[in-house]
Motif scaffolding. Sequence first.
Motif, PDB file in Angstrom:
ATOM      1  N   LEU A  57       0.805  -1.218   0.000  1.00  0.00           N
ATOM      2  CA  LEU A  57       0.000   0.000   0.000  1.00  0.00           C
ATOM      3  C   LEU A  57       0.841   1.272   0.000  1.00  0.00           C
ATOM      4  O   LEU A  57       0.315   2.362   0.026  1.00  0.00           O
ATOM      5  CB  LEU A  57      -0.943   0.019   1.207  1.00  0.00           C
ATOM      6  N   ARG A  58       2.148   1.153  -0.062  1.00  0.00           N
ATOM      7  CA  ARG A  58       2.992   2.345  -0.065  1.00  0.00           C
ATOM      8  C   ARG A  58       2.753   3.157  -1.345  1.00  0.00           C
ATOM      9  O   ARG A  58       2.140   2.684  -2.274  1.00  0.00           O
ATOM     10  CB  ARG A  58       4.459   1.969   0.078  1.00  0.00           C
ATOM     11  N   ALA A  59       3.251   4.328  -1.372  1.00  0.00           N
ATOM     12  CA  ALA A  59       3.165   5.225  -2.525  1.00  0.00           C
ATOM     13  C   ALA A  59       1.722   5.586  -2.861  1.00  0.00           C
ATOM     14  O   ALA A  59       1.378   5.793  -4.005  1.00  0.00           O
ATOM     15  CB  ALA A  59       3.873   4.620  -3.733  1.00  0.00           C
ATOM     16  N   GLY A  60       0.866   5.624  -1.855  1.00  0.00           N
ATOM     17  CA  GLY A  60      -0.493   6.099  -2.055  1.00  0.00           C
ATOM     18  C   GLY A  60      -1.440   5.106  -2.704  1.00  0.00           C
ATOM     19  O   GLY A  60      -2.563   5.442  -3.001  1.00  0.00           O
ATOM     20  N   LYS A  61      -1.013   3.880  -2.920  1.00  0.00           N
ATOM     21  CA  LYS A  61      -1.908   2.892  -3.515  1.00  0.00           C
ATOM     22  C   LYS A  61      -2.968   2.504  -2.497  1.00  0.00           C
ATOM     23  O   LYS A  61      -2.675   2.336  -1.325  1.00  0.00           O
ATOM     24  CB  LYS A  61      -1.147   1.634  -3.930  1.00  0.00           C
ATOM     25  N   THR A  62      -4.194   2.354  -2.956  1.00  0.00           N
ATOM     26  CA  THR A  62      -5.247   1.917  -2.058  1.00  0.00           C
ATOM     27  C   THR A  62      -5.625   0.473  -2.297  1.00  0.00           C
ATOM     28  O   THR A  62      -6.249  -0.141  -1.475  1.00  0.00           O
ATOM     29  CB  THR A  62      -6.507   2.800  -2.208  1.00  0.00           C
ATOM     30  N   SER A  63      -5.228  -0.078  -3.431  1.00  0.00           N
ATOM     31  CA  SER A  63      -5.461  -1.494  -3.672  1.00  0.00           C
ATOM     32  C   SER A  63      -4.487  -1.978  -4.728  1.00  0.00           C
ATOM     33  O   SER A  63      -3.923  -1.201  -5.485  1.00  0.00           O
ATOM     34  CB  SER A  63      -6.898  -1.742  -4.127  1.00  0.00           C
ATOM     35  N   LEU A  64      -4.310  -3.257  -4.766  1.00  0.00           N
ATOM     36  CA  LEU A  64      -3.425  -3.867  -5.746  1.00  0.00           C
ATOM     37  C   LEU A  64      -4.263  -4.440  -6.873  1.00  0.00           C
ATOM     38  O   LEU A  64      -5.320  -4.997  -6.630  1.00  0.00           O
ATOM     39  CB  LEU A  64      -2.625  -4.996  -5.090  1.00  0.00           C
ATOM     40  N   PRO A  65      -3.817  -4.327  -8.126  1.00  0.00           N
ATOM     41  CA  PRO A  65      -4.615  -4.870  -9.224  1.00  0.00           C
ATOM     42  C   PRO A  65      -4.768  -6.388  -9.129  1.00  0.00           C
ATOM     43  O   PRO A  65      -5.840  -6.916  -9.360  1.00  0.00           O
ATOM     44  CB  PRO A  65      -3.829  -4.473 -10.479  1.00  0.00           C
ATOM     45  N   ASN A  66      -3.726  -7.097  -8.783  1.00  0.00           N
ATOM     46  CA  ASN A  66      -3.764  -8.542  -8.573  1.00  0.00           C
ATOM     47  C   ASN A  66      -3.034  -8.856  -7.279  1.00  0.00           C
ATOM     48  O   ASN A  66      -1.903  -9.328  -7.302  1.00  0.00           O
ATOM     49  CB  ASN A  66      -3.089  -9.284  -9.735  1.00  0.00           C
ATOM     50  N   PRO A  67      -3.687  -8.587  -6.145  1.00  0.00           N
ATOM     51  CA  PRO A  67      -2.978  -8.763  -4.877  1.00  0.00           C
ATOM     52  C   PRO A  67      -2.646 -10.231  -4.621  1.00  0.00           C
ATOM     53  O   PRO A  67      -3.393 -11.131  -5.018  1.00  0.00           O
ATOM     54  CB  PRO A  67      -3.973  -8.243  -3.838  1.00  0.00           C
ATOM     55  N   PRO A  68      -1.513 -10.482  -3.975  1.00  0.00           N
ATOM     56  CA  PRO A  68      -1.180 -11.854  -3.592  1.00  0.00           C
ATOM     57  C   PRO A  68      -2.281 -12.436  -2.702  1.00  0.00           C
ATOM     58  O   PRO A  68      -2.897 -11.717  -1.912  1.00  0.00           O
ATOM     59  CB  PRO A  68       0.120 -11.701  -2.805  1.00  0.00           C
ATOM     60  N   VAL A  69      -2.506 -13.731  -2.841  1.00  0.00           N
ATOM     61  CA  VAL A  69      -3.500 -14.424  -2.017  1.00  0.00           C
ATOM     62  C   VAL A  69      -2.775 -15.018  -0.806  1.00  0.00           C
ATOM     63  O   VAL A  69      -1.843 -15.802  -0.956  1.00  0.00           O
ATOM     64  CB  VAL A  69      -4.208 -15.538  -2.808  1.00  0.00           C
ATOM     65  N   ASP A 128      -6.943 -12.235   9.517  1.00  0.00           N
ATOM     66  CA  ASP A 128      -7.609 -11.816   8.274  1.00  0.00           C
ATOM     67  C   ASP A 128      -7.699 -10.295   8.229  1.00  0.00           C
ATOM     68  O   ASP A 128      -7.318  -9.667   7.235  1.00  0.00           O
ATOM     69  CB  ASP A 128      -9.002 -12.449   8.209  1.00  0.00           C
ATOM     70  N   ASN A 129      -8.167  -9.677   9.307  1.00  0.00           N
ATOM     71  CA  ASN A 129      -8.325  -8.215   9.335  1.00  0.00           C
ATOM     72  C   ASN A 129      -6.985  -7.509   9.125  1.00  0.00           C
ATOM     73  O   ASN A 129      -6.906  -6.534   8.371  1.00  0.00           O
ATOM     74  CB  ASN A 129      -8.952  -7.768  10.657  1.00  0.00           C
ATOM     75  N   LEU A 130      -5.939  -7.988   9.775  1.00  0.00           N
ATOM     76  CA  LEU A 130      -4.622  -7.366   9.631  1.00  0.00           C
ATOM     77  C   LEU A 130      -4.109  -7.501   8.203  1.00  0.00           C
ATOM     78  O   LEU A 130      -3.712  -6.522   7.573  1.00  0.00           O
ATOM     79  CB  LEU A 130      -3.621  -7.992  10.608  1.00  0.00           C
ATOM     80  N   VAL A 131      -4.121  -8.714   7.679  1.00  0.00           N
ATOM     81  CA  VAL A 131      -3.561  -8.963   6.348  1.00  0.00           C
ATOM     82  C   VAL A 131      -4.378  -8.258   5.266  1.00  0.00           C
ATOM     83  O   VAL A 131      -3.835  -7.673   4.334  1.00  0.00           O
ATOM     84  CB  VAL A 131      -3.436 -10.485   6.098  1.00  0.00           C
ATOM     85  N   ARG A 132      -5.699  -8.277   5.387  1.00  0.00           N
ATOM     86  CA  ARG A 132      -6.566  -7.600   4.416  1.00  0.00           C
ATOM     87  C   ARG A 132      -6.325  -6.095   4.437  1.00  0.00           C
ATOM     88  O   ARG A 132      -6.354  -5.439   3.399  1.00  0.00           O
ATOM     89  CB  ARG A 132      -8.030  -7.924   4.726  1.00  0.00           C
ATOM     90  N   SER A 133      -6.036  -5.537   5.623  1.00  0.00           N
ATOM     91  CA  SER A 133      -5.793  -4.087   5.729  1.00  0.00           C
ATOM     92  C   SER A 133      -4.534  -3.675   4.973  1.00  0.00           C
ATOM     93  O   SER A 133      -4.357  -2.501   4.662  1.00  0.00           O
ATOM     94  CB  SER A 133      -5.684  -3.660   7.194  1.00  0.00           C
ATOM     95  N   LEU A 134      -3.671  -4.633   4.657  1.00  0.00           N
ATOM     96  CA  LEU A 134      -2.438  -4.359   3.917  1.00  0.00           C
ATOM     97  C   LEU A 134      -2.652  -4.398   2.407  1.00  0.00           C
ATOM     98  O   LEU A 134      -1.726  -4.133   1.644  1.00  0.00           O
ATOM     99  CB  LEU A 134      -1.359  -5.377   4.306  1.00  0.00           C
ATOM    100  N   GLY A 135      -3.852  -4.757   1.988  1.00  0.00           N
ATOM    101  CA  GLY A 135      -4.159  -4.775   0.562  1.00  0.00           C
ATOM    102  C   GLY A 135      -4.082  -6.143  -0.090  1.00  0.00           C
ATOM    103  O   GLY A 135      -4.229  -6.255  -1.302  1.00  0.00           O
TER     104      GLY A 135
END
Length: 147
Positions: free
Chosen positions: A12-24, A39-46
């Motif tokens: 989520l660095r550099a102002g990104k709010t989501s990843l196009p294909n985030p790692p699962v 789940d809440n912690l990891v999901r909050s990282l994008g």
Amino acid sequence: MVGTRSHHQGPLRAGKTSLPNPPVISIIDDDMSVRTATDNLVRSLGYAVETYASAEEFLHSPRLNDTSCVIADVRMPAMSGLDLQSHLIASGRRFPFIFVTAFSVESDRIRALKAGAICFLSKPCDGDVLIKCLDTALAQHSTAPGA
């Protein structure tokens, strides 16, 4: 699970709010409260997160081959996290593993790390430590052959 991501420099660095294909990230723990907190912690990282109450549930998941990292409890009914790791390696699937356990046993830690686990953490684990382990696991996974 305690911790913040105030110093985290993950996806989520550099102002990104989501990843196009985030790692699962697959979280496997028989304790629902631990699954939910992780789940809440990891999901909050994008990251995309899948949770499972057992190793068997994970093995039968349609997302099994999409997994970039596994966060698993060591001791679970039926198949332990360590047995899951061994089963996956024997079947030719190599995922970075992060283990969490309420019962830290040195022989379990040695077995997990010898088989390639990234981290072996005691519950409750610090969120910042888990984030560092996840960053390491994903960096290793992205540079692994065939990744």
